[in-house]
Structure formats: structure tokens, C-alpha cells
Design a protein around this motif. Structure first.
Motif, short mmCIF file in Angstrom:
data_model
loop_
_atom_site.label_atom_id
_atom_site.label_comp_id
_atom_site.label_asym_id
_atom_site.label_seq_id
_atom_site.Cartn_x
_atom_site.Cartn_y
_atom_site.Cartn_z
N VAL A 87 0.78 -1.11 0.12
CA VAL A 87 -0.03 0.05 -0.06
C VAL A 87 0.92 1.18 -0.07
N LEU A 88 2.14 1.15 0.82
CA LEU A 88 2.70 2.23 0.80
C LEU A 88 3.30 2.80 -0.52
N LYS A 89 3.93 1.66 -1.01
CA LYS A 89 4.27 1.72 -2.75
C LYS A 89 3.40 2.32 -3.66
N GLN A 90 2.29 1.84 -3.49
CA GLN A 90 1.04 2.22 -4.13
C GLN A 90 0.82 3.64 -4.10
N ILE A 91 0.94 4.45 -2.85
CA ILE A 91 0.51 5.40 -2.88
C ILE A 91 1.58 6.47 -2.92
N GLY A 92 2.64 6.08 -3.39
CA GLY A 92 3.70 6.87 -3.85
C GLY A 92 4.77 7.42 -2.98
N VAL A 93 4.99 6.71 -1.62
CA VAL A 93 5.83 6.76 -0.51
C VAL A 93 7.36 6.54 -1.53
N LYS A 94 8.31 7.70 -1.08
CA LYS A 94 9.59 7.56 -1.83
C LYS A 94 10.28 6.45 -1.55
N ARG A 95 10.41 6.09 -0.08
CA ARG A 95 11.32 5.08 0.30
C ARG A 95 10.59 4.31 1.57
N VAL A 96 10.42 3.25 1.27
CA VAL A 96 9.93 2.01 2.22
C VAL A 96 10.78 1.19 2.82
N VAL A 97 11.14 1.28 4.25
CA VAL A 97 12.01 0.27 4.72
C VAL A 97 11.25 -0.64 5.60
N ALA A 98 11.48 -1.85 5.42
CA ALA A 98 10.59 -3.09 6.06
C ALA A 98 11.33 -4.07 6.87
N ARG A 99 10.81 -4.11 8.09
CA ARG A 99 11.49 -4.90 8.87
C ARG A 99 10.89 -6.34 8.78
N THR A 100 11.91 -7.56 8.91
CA THR A 100 11.59 -8.88 8.93
C THR A 100 12.53 -9.59 9.34
N GLY A 113 8.85 -4.36 -3.75
CA GLY A 113 9.33 -3.02 -3.93
C GLY A 113 9.59 -2.33 -2.54
N ALA A 114 9.87 -3.04 -1.74
CA ALA A 114 10.66 -2.46 -0.47
C ALA A 114 11.87 -1.89 -0.84
N ASP A 115 12.20 -0.73 -0.60
CA ASP A 115 13.58 0.02 -1.12
C ASP A 115 14.75 -0.54 0.11
N ASP A 116 14.53 -1.03 1.46
CA ASP A 116 15.51 -1.46 2.19
C ASP A 116 14.75 -2.61 3.19
N ILE A 117 15.57 -3.44 3.50
CA ILE A 117 15.14 -4.50 4.61
C ILE A 117 15.88 -4.44 5.73
N VAL A 118 15.24 -4.35 7.00
CA VAL A 118 15.91 -4.50 8.26
C VAL A 118 15.81 -5.82 8.83
N ALA A 119 16.74 -6.18 9.25
CA ALA A 119 16.89 -7.74 9.98
C ALA A 119 17.57 -7.64 11.01
N PRO A 120 16.54 -7.02 12.38
CA PRO A 120 17.54 -6.72 13.48
C PRO A 120 18.36 -7.86 14.03
N GLU A 121 17.74 -9.18 14.01
CA GLU A 121 18.57 -10.35 14.72
C GLU A 121 19.73 -10.66 13.88
N ASP A 122 19.73 -10.48 12.48
CA ASP A 122 20.77 -10.85 11.78
C ASP A 122 21.93 -9.38 11.86
N GLU A 123 21.39 -8.51 11.94
CA GLU A 123 22.50 -7.17 12.21
C GLU A 123 23.20 -7.21 13.55
N SER A 124 22.38 -7.53 14.59
CA SER A 124 22.79 -7.66 15.68
C SER A 124 23.77 -8.81 15.92
N ALA A 125 23.46 -9.90 15.41
CA ALA A 125 24.60 -11.11 15.35
C ALA A 125 25.82 -10.79 14.68
N ASP A 126 25.60 -9.99 13.47
CA ASP A 126 27.01 -9.64 12.80
C ASP A 126 27.65 -8.80 13.76
N ARG A 127 27.13 -7.72 14.36
CA ARG A 127 27.65 -6.76 15.15
C ARG A 127 28.40 -7.47 16.13
#
Length: 222
Positions: A87-100, A113-127
């Protein structure tokens, strides 16, 4: 100039993200289906709204189509995340960041069409992996698969020496892009453009940029 953010889903991740963005001076619209959650965040963000994020009309009514960035941080169920992203992409939001939290979810979100993906557990593990492997590095930020930026507390052997003395760029291929230093004991560290002729102190943090292989070699040396 401040950007306008919509943070959709005010669980632990969304609440913290919205708060941090607001503290940084950004315009933040917090969105959640639960009115009780909206009451909790109301004083911390620019605007807090209780609505169904899959309702296109409701999003347009509150001008969510005009935000610079929308972050979808809804729970762990993939369906509302996907529908909201669509829906966000459909209404024209410039940048959509989705968490999974799953790789399958990330693949689906990218395809719709998500512009960026956030994977908190993966990023925390990498850090944490980087922090455990490289205990001398206070922070570690990957630039690409072969280069990183790290924060290094001044090694004991470097105290009193200057950057000119150390010749990090010439001999190790590493660039000191900034220096974090406290000018008084009771204040927060401030960021300075490094002066190559100023002696380093034990409490200085050097912000280094370079190839991972060179940083790993430095880690072994210090």
C-alpha cells in the motif's frame, strides 16, 4: 533540513526507532493499530495516529503518502508487513524500509518493492560477531564486502605519538577519518578532524577506514 518519517508498528523496535529519530530533530509520525500504544508515544513524536496501515484511504487522509521515508516495523507476522509495504508503494511513498525476521520474508519484500530491508537479529548477530572477534574495535561498520570503518581506542604503544609518526596510511593502507576525544573529563567525547601533528592520548578513539584484511592485520598487531 529535517526529513519526515512514518514509523508504522510501535513495538520495541518501532518505538525505539521513532524516539531516536525524534531526538535527532526529525519529523516523526508514529502509527499503530492499538490506541493504548499511541497514548504511550504521543509525547515523544511529532504526531501519533491509531489506524490500520493497510487502509489506503486512512494513510492518504493523514498525508502518509507525502513522507520521505516510511518504516514498517509491524510485529513478526509477514502478511501485514507485506500488505502495508504494498500500500505504501502504491500511494507513492518515496522510500519504504521494511522489517522482517526471515530470509524468505526479505526476499518477498524486495520483490514487492521495499527499498530497504531491516533484519534486526541478523544485524545484531553480525555486530556481536565482529565485536567478539575484534575486541580492540569499539565499533565496526561494514562499507562493502571488503572494507569497513572501525573505532579503535588508542593502543598503549601509540600514546604520545602523532598520526604523522604512525604513518598508518603510508605503511598500513588505513585512513584516520576522525578522532573522538574528551577535552574535559566530565564531558562527552567530541569528534574532531584529526591533526597529524597532535600527540594521541590514551582515551582517544580513532575512526579508521580501510580494507578488512588490513584492519585484521592491525588487530593482530595491537
Amino acid at each position: 533540513m529535517p526529513q519526515r518519517f512514518a514509523v508504522i508498528g510501535l513495538g520495541r523496535f518501532g518505538m525505539r526507532l521513532a524516539s531516536n529519530l525524534a531526538v535527532a530533530g526529525q519529523e516523526v509520525i508514529g502509527i499503530d493499530r492499538d490506541p493504548a500504544v499511541i497514548e504511550q508515544v504521543r509525547d515523544s513524536v511529532t504526531l501519533a495516529i491509531a489506524l490500520d496501515s493497510t487502509d489506503e484511504h486512512a494513510l492518504r487522509t493523514h498525508s502518509i503518502d507525502r513522507v520521505d521515508v516510511a518504516v514498517v516495523g509491524i510485529g513478526t507476522s509477514l502478511e501485514p508487513i507485506v500488505l502495508t509495504t504494498l500500500v505504501l508503494k502504491q500511494i507513492g511513498v518515496k522510500r519504504v524500509v521494511a522489517r522482517t525476521i526471515t530470509s524468505a520474508g526479505a526476499m518477498i519484500l524486495r520483490r514487492i518493492g521495499a527499498d530497504d530491508i531491516v533484519a534486526p537479529e541478523d544485524e545484531s548477530a553480525d555486530r556481536w560477531a565482529n565485536q567478539l572477534i575484534n575486541p580492540h574495535f569499539a565499533q565496526h561498520f561494514g562499507l562493502d564486502r571488503d572494507h569497513s570503518i572501525v573505532e579503535l581506542r588508542t593502543p598503549e604503544d601509540w600514546v604520545g605519538q602523532t598520526l604523522a609518526d604512525l604513518k598508518l596510511r603510508q605503511e598500513k593502507g588505513l585512513h584516520v577519518v576522525a578522532l573522538k576525544r574528551r577535552t574535559r573529563r566530565d564531558e562527552e567525547a567530541r569528534v574532531f578532524i584529526p591533526d597529524p601533528t597532535t600527540p594521541l592520548s590514551a582515551d582517544d578513539l580513532l575512526v579508521l577506514m580501510g580494507a578488512d584484511r588490513q584492519l585484521a592485520k592491525l588487530q593482530r598487531e595491537v
